[in-house]
Every structure is written in C-alpha cells, then in structure tokens.
Scaffold this motif. Structure first.
Motif, short mmCIF file in Angstrom:
data_model
loop_
_atom_site.label_atom_id
_atom_site.label_comp_id
_atom_site.label_asym_id
_atom_site.label_seq_id
_atom_site.Cartn_x
_atom_site.Cartn_y
_atom_site.Cartn_z
N THR A 1 -78.49 87.27 39.80
CA THR A 1 -78.49 88.03 41.05
C THR A 1 -77.17 87.83 41.79
O THR A 1 -76.58 88.79 42.30
CB THR A 1 -79.66 87.59 41.95
OG1 THR A 1 -80.89 87.71 41.23
CG2 THR A 1 -79.72 88.45 43.21
N PHE B 1 -76.00 83.71 48.28
CA PHE B 1 -75.84 85.15 48.36
C PHE B 1 -74.74 85.60 49.31
O PHE B 1 -74.49 86.80 49.43
CB PHE B 1 -77.17 85.80 48.74
CG PHE B 1 -78.23 85.64 47.69
CD1 PHE B 1 -77.94 85.86 46.35
CD2 PHE B 1 -79.51 85.25 48.02
CE1 PHE B 1 -78.91 85.70 45.37
CE2 PHE B 1 -80.49 85.08 47.06
CZ PHE B 1 -80.19 85.30 45.72
N GLU C 1 -72.82 89.14 49.20
CA GLU C 1 -72.74 90.00 50.37
C GLU C 1 -71.29 90.40 50.66
O GLU C 1 -71.03 91.54 51.05
CB GLU C 1 -73.33 89.29 51.59
CG GLU C 1 -74.84 89.11 51.53
CD GLU C 1 -75.61 90.41 51.72
OE1 GLU C 1 -74.97 91.45 51.96
OE2 GLU C 1 -76.85 90.37 51.63
N ALA D 1 -74.57 89.98 40.47
CA ALA D 1 -74.94 91.41 40.47
C ALA D 1 -75.32 91.92 39.09
O ALA D 1 -75.22 93.12 38.83
CB ALA D 1 -73.81 92.26 41.07
N ARG E 1 -70.45 93.17 48.32
CA ARG E 1 -71.10 94.41 48.77
C ARG E 1 -70.39 94.98 49.99
O ARG E 1 -70.21 96.19 50.12
CB ARG E 1 -72.57 94.14 49.11
CG ARG E 1 -73.49 94.00 47.91
CD ARG E 1 -74.78 93.25 48.25
NE ARG E 1 -75.40 93.65 49.49
CZ ARG E 1 -76.37 94.57 49.60
NH1 ARG E 1 -76.80 95.20 48.53
NH2 ARG E 1 -76.90 94.84 50.78
N TYR F 1 -81.41 93.60 46.30
CA TYR F 1 -79.98 93.76 46.08
C TYR F 1 -79.70 94.85 45.04
O TYR F 1 -78.64 95.48 45.09
CB TYR F 1 -79.36 92.44 45.64
CG TYR F 1 -79.07 91.51 46.79
CD1 TYR F 1 -78.19 91.88 47.80
CD2 TYR F 1 -79.68 90.26 46.87
CE1 TYR F 1 -77.92 91.04 48.87
CE2 TYR F 1 -79.41 89.40 47.94
CZ TYR F 1 -78.53 89.80 48.93
OH TYR F 1 -78.27 88.96 49.99
#
Length: 300
Positions: free
Chosen positions: A110, A276, A280, A113, A283, A145
């Motif tokens: 995760t 995370f 982030e 990604a 993203r 996500y």
C-alpha cells in the motif's frame, strides 16, 4: 528501489511546491515538535543477537522463519523498510502460512501504491486468520487509496462495528465518506462520535474534524498532556497526519505538504500515520500537477 523512487519524487514535489507558493500564515507556523525517535541500544543489541543466531546451522525452517520475521519487525521499527521486506519475504519462503507476515507486506505494498498486490496480501491474511485484528482495516485503507471507495466502506464499516469506541476506525470511515458521500460525511462522523465512550485520546482528532476544538487547542493539549517525548512524538505524528488529510482534501496543497512533512519528522516508523505520509506526499504531487498545470509557451 521502490522506496528510493518515492523519496526522490517527494523531494522533487517539495521543491516544486515550495518554489511556487508562499508559506501559509497559520497558527501552526511554529509547530510543536518532539525529539525524533532514534534506534535504541536495546534494538541494536537485539539485532546483533539475531544476526549471530542466523549464523547457526541447527535451526529448522519454522524457527528460521520466526527469526527472520522478528528481525524484519526490528528493521521496520527503525525505518529500514527495504531490509525488513527482505526479511519478511525470507520468512514466508520458509513458512508460507503466516498471516502476520502477509499483513505487514500488504501495508508495504500500500505504501508503494501497489494496490493489487496489497489486496492479495490482505486476502491471504484473512484466509489464514479470519479474525486477524488489523488485516480488514488495512485492506479497507488500501482500497481507499486505490480509489475503490465502496469496497473500502464495506471493510471499514465491518471493522468499526467490532469496536465502536476506537476513534481511528471512525476517522478512516470519515475519510472514505468524504470521497464517497461528502454531503453526509460529517453527520455520520457526529453520530459515531456521539455513541462512543470518548475515552481514547484519538477522539480529539474527531473533535477537531467536527469543529469542537481549534487547531491551537488541539496542539496545545498534546504538548501539555504528553507525559514524555515518546508520547509527544506519537501524538504529533497522528495529529499532523490527520490535519494534513483535511487540508489535502480541501486542496490546500502547501499546508498539507507542511503537515505531512511534520508527521514524518518524529521518525515514529511503526505508526500507520507515518507509513502513509510519504504515499500522501506522492498523491499530493500528482494532484498539484493537475490543479496547477504547466504553463504553455504562449503564457507569460
């Protein structure tokens, strides 16, 4: 290599956004900070002992698998995640029926990604242990996500129903609701808050989201109520991450950028909020590029 590429991408994004946007004027311009976590003497001694143990040739596969798993956890706890992943994979090759190993590998997928691989890892965890305490939550977060909000809600609602007094289950449900049904997200958050026992510190994050306390009050409580540096670092990691999520959702990219960097600053590697934050940032870079496209040759 995956972690290196993510880090390089995030550094590039930080330079880009810092050059394009002035620092926001907010009441956390000079935010509270903790002394960053460092590897302890105990962790270093334990790693040395495990390395010595692995030199023995009289260990069976089950024992070796456990030793590699333990070393992987140690590597993970001090931020050596590539080494940790190698240990976890080695452990699985020796003993493939380990739900905890599949679960943490799913978290790693995760972070990088690789969502399909993450789903498969969490599925494997739940096939081996349907009552695993974290796999359903972690799969729900991975689905979030990955943009699969309906499936994320299924997992996170089921996980929430197992303990309605856990604020973090409520927070992640709210973050998914913001993407799936933003018009009702805050009402649902309020209802879940109202039926809780409100005992855990994490409910302060919910109160912040509901507008019952200000950011200054929120951060002030952390600095005055933290009993030691460890608690301060842990709570600030959570605080800055969840504050960053809200600014990110509202497309205040510069503020979100600063908050995610602050969430990373304490080196609280084992917290999902630290795990995370780099994802982030990646993203955020992609979204900022969409919102602020490169000027064309005809633009001044």
């Amino acid at each position: 290599m995956i972690a290196n590429r993510l880090t390089i991408a995030c550094v590039a994004m930080i330079i880009m956004l810092a050059g394009c946007t002035a620092a926001p004027q907010s009441n956390w311009t000079h935010p509270p900070m903790a002394v960053p976590f460092q590897p302890t003497i105990q962790q270093q001694i334990q790693l040395a002992r495990i390395d010595q143990l692995l030199k023995r040739n009289d260990l069976n596969d089950d024992t070796l698998a456990q030793v590699y798993y333990e070393r992987g956890l140690l590597h993970d706890s001090i931020g050596l995640r590539d080494l940790a992943r190698l240990d976890f994979n080695q452990s699985l090759s020796l003993k493939p029926d380990q739900p905890d190993v599949f679960n943490i590998l799913g978290v790693y997928f995760t972070q990088s990604a690789h969502f399909d691989a993450a789903y498969e890892a969490f599925d494997s965890t739940l096939e081996l242990n349907l009552r695993h305490p974290f796999a359903q939550r972690n799969r729900g977060i991975a689905l979030y996500y990955g943009g699969r909000y309906e499936l994320a809600l299924e997992d996170l609602i089921a996980h929430y129903q197992q303990n309605v007094n856990d604020p973090y289950r409520v927070i992640w449900l709210y973050l998914v609701d913001l993407e799936k049904e933003p018009e009702t997200a805050k009402d649902k958050l309020q209802r879940r808050y109202d039926v809780s026992d409100k005992q855990d510190w994490g409910w302060q994050v919910v109160r912040l989201y509901l507008g019952e306390i200000t950011e200054s009050e929120f951060l002030g409580q952390i600095t005055t109520e933290s009993e030691d540096n460890d608690m301060l670092a842990q709570r600030l990691t959570e605080a800055y991450f969840y504050m960053g999520k809200l600014y990110h959702y509202n497309k205040d990219f510069q503020s979100a950028l600063m908050l995610y960097k602050l969430a990373l600053a304490g080196n609280v590697y084992e917290f999902v909020e630290h795990r995370f934050s780099l994802l982030e940032l990646s993203r955020l870079m992609a979204e900022a590029n969409i919102e602020q496209p490169t000027a064309t040759a005809g633009d001044s």
